[in-house]
Write an enzyme that holds these catalytic residues in place. Structure first.
Site, PDB file in Angstrom:
ATOM      1  N   ARG A  70      21.755  31.703  59.400  1.00  0.00           N
ATOM      2  CA  ARG A  70      23.097  31.899  59.958  1.00  0.00           C
ATOM      3  C   ARG A  70      24.145  31.287  59.038  1.00  0.00           C
ATOM      4  O   ARG A  70      23.963  30.190  58.504  1.00  0.00           O
ATOM      5  CB  ARG A  70      23.205  31.250  61.344  1.00  0.00           C
ATOM      6  CG  ARG A  70      22.345  31.945  62.373  1.00  0.00           C
ATOM      7  CD  ARG A  70      22.597  31.428  63.768  1.00  0.00           C
ATOM      8  NE  ARG A  70      21.496  31.804  64.628  1.00  0.00           N
ATOM      9  CZ  ARG A  70      21.281  33.011  65.123  1.00  0.00           C
ATOM     10  NH1 ARG A  70      22.130  33.992  64.849  1.00  0.00           N
ATOM     11  NH2 ARG A  70      20.245  33.260  65.893  1.00  0.00           N
ATOM     12  N   ILE A 110      27.315  29.326  57.939  1.00  0.00           N
ATOM     13  CA  ILE A 110      27.850  28.069  58.466  1.00  0.00           C
ATOM     14  C   ILE A 110      29.260  28.257  59.041  1.00  0.00           C
ATOM     15  O   ILE A 110      29.697  27.458  59.876  1.00  0.00           O
ATOM     16  CB  ILE A 110      27.845  26.988  57.350  1.00  0.00           C
ATOM     17  CG1 ILE A 110      27.841  25.593  57.946  1.00  0.00           C
ATOM     18  CG2 ILE A 110      28.980  27.172  56.371  1.00  0.00           C
ATOM     19  CD1 ILE A 110      27.496  24.511  56.930  1.00  0.00           C
ATOM     20  N   VAL A 134      29.723  31.857  46.704  1.00  0.00           N
ATOM     21  CA  VAL A 134      28.420  31.272  46.372  1.00  0.00           C
ATOM     22  C   VAL A 134      27.713  32.226  45.417  1.00  0.00           C
ATOM     23  O   VAL A 134      27.481  33.404  45.778  1.00  0.00           O
ATOM     24  CB  VAL A 134      27.564  31.026  47.630  1.00  0.00           C
ATOM     25  CG1 VAL A 134      26.197  30.462  47.234  1.00  0.00           C
ATOM     26  CG2 VAL A 134      28.271  30.074  48.590  1.00  0.00           C
ATOM     27  N   HIS A 151      23.885  37.469  48.007  1.00  0.00           N
ATOM     28  CA  HIS A 151      23.564  37.437  49.440  1.00  0.00           C
ATOM     29  C   HIS A 151      24.218  38.603  50.141  1.00  0.00           C
ATOM     30  O   HIS A 151      25.324  39.019  49.792  1.00  0.00           O
ATOM     31  CB  HIS A 151      23.997  36.117  50.079  1.00  0.00           C
ATOM     32  CG  HIS A 151      25.406  35.724  49.751  1.00  0.00           C
ATOM     33  ND1 HIS A 151      25.756  35.157  48.540  1.00  0.00           N
ATOM     34  CD2 HIS A 151      26.553  35.832  50.455  1.00  0.00           C
ATOM     35  CE1 HIS A 151      27.056  34.938  48.522  1.00  0.00           C
ATOM     36  NE2 HIS A 151      27.564  35.346  49.676  1.00  0.00           N
TER      37      HIS A 151
END
Ligand code: 5GP
Length: 114
Positions: free
Chosen positions: A29, A31, A96, A100
């Site tokens: 999940r 953040i 990041v 992803h």
């Protein structure tokens, strides 16, 4: 490529709410969720950005998509609908640098994104 916080999550060095794992993919999940369901699907082998992916990563990228779709079906919101997003570099909003796939669901999502 320099290591990111996601490598630490893969190695369980920092906590995350992990919802799915297989040999190649980890999902946890977000953040700071942007929807009632906000899960990140990442490859265990890091790739910094989609721009760094090559033909050798085709299967891995497909695995991320299929893992997200399977999760949506298993959680029962696939028919209502969901969105998968991969941000790339600065204008794409990537923060990041370990590739992803965002899975967002649980509310009607507007289009186009901001
Ligand atoms: P990006 O902006 O790169 O597309 O998405 C990065 C996502 O990672 C953001 O939605 C952000 O909230 C999430 N994130 C950043 N650090 C952490 C963390 O330590 N744990 C978790 N679970 N999510 C994180």
């Amino acid at each position: 490529m320099s290591e990111t916080i996601f490598s630490k999550i893969i190695r369980r060095e920092i906590p995350a709410d992990i919802v799915y794992e297989d040999e190649h993919v980890l999902a946890f999940r977000d953040i700071a969720p942007k929807a009632p369901v906000h899960v990140l699907f990442i490859p265990k082998t890091p790739i910094a950005t989609l721009d760094d992916a090559g033909p050798e990563h085709a299967e891995l990228l497909g695995r991320l998509m299929l893992a997200a779709a399977a999760y949506a079906r298993a959680q029962g919101f696939a028919e209502d609908g969901y969105r998968v997003v991969m941000n790339c570099n600065g204008d794409g909003g990537q923060t990041v640098f370990h590739i992803h796939l965002h899975l967002l669901a649980g509310r009607a999502l507007s289009w186009p994104p901001g």
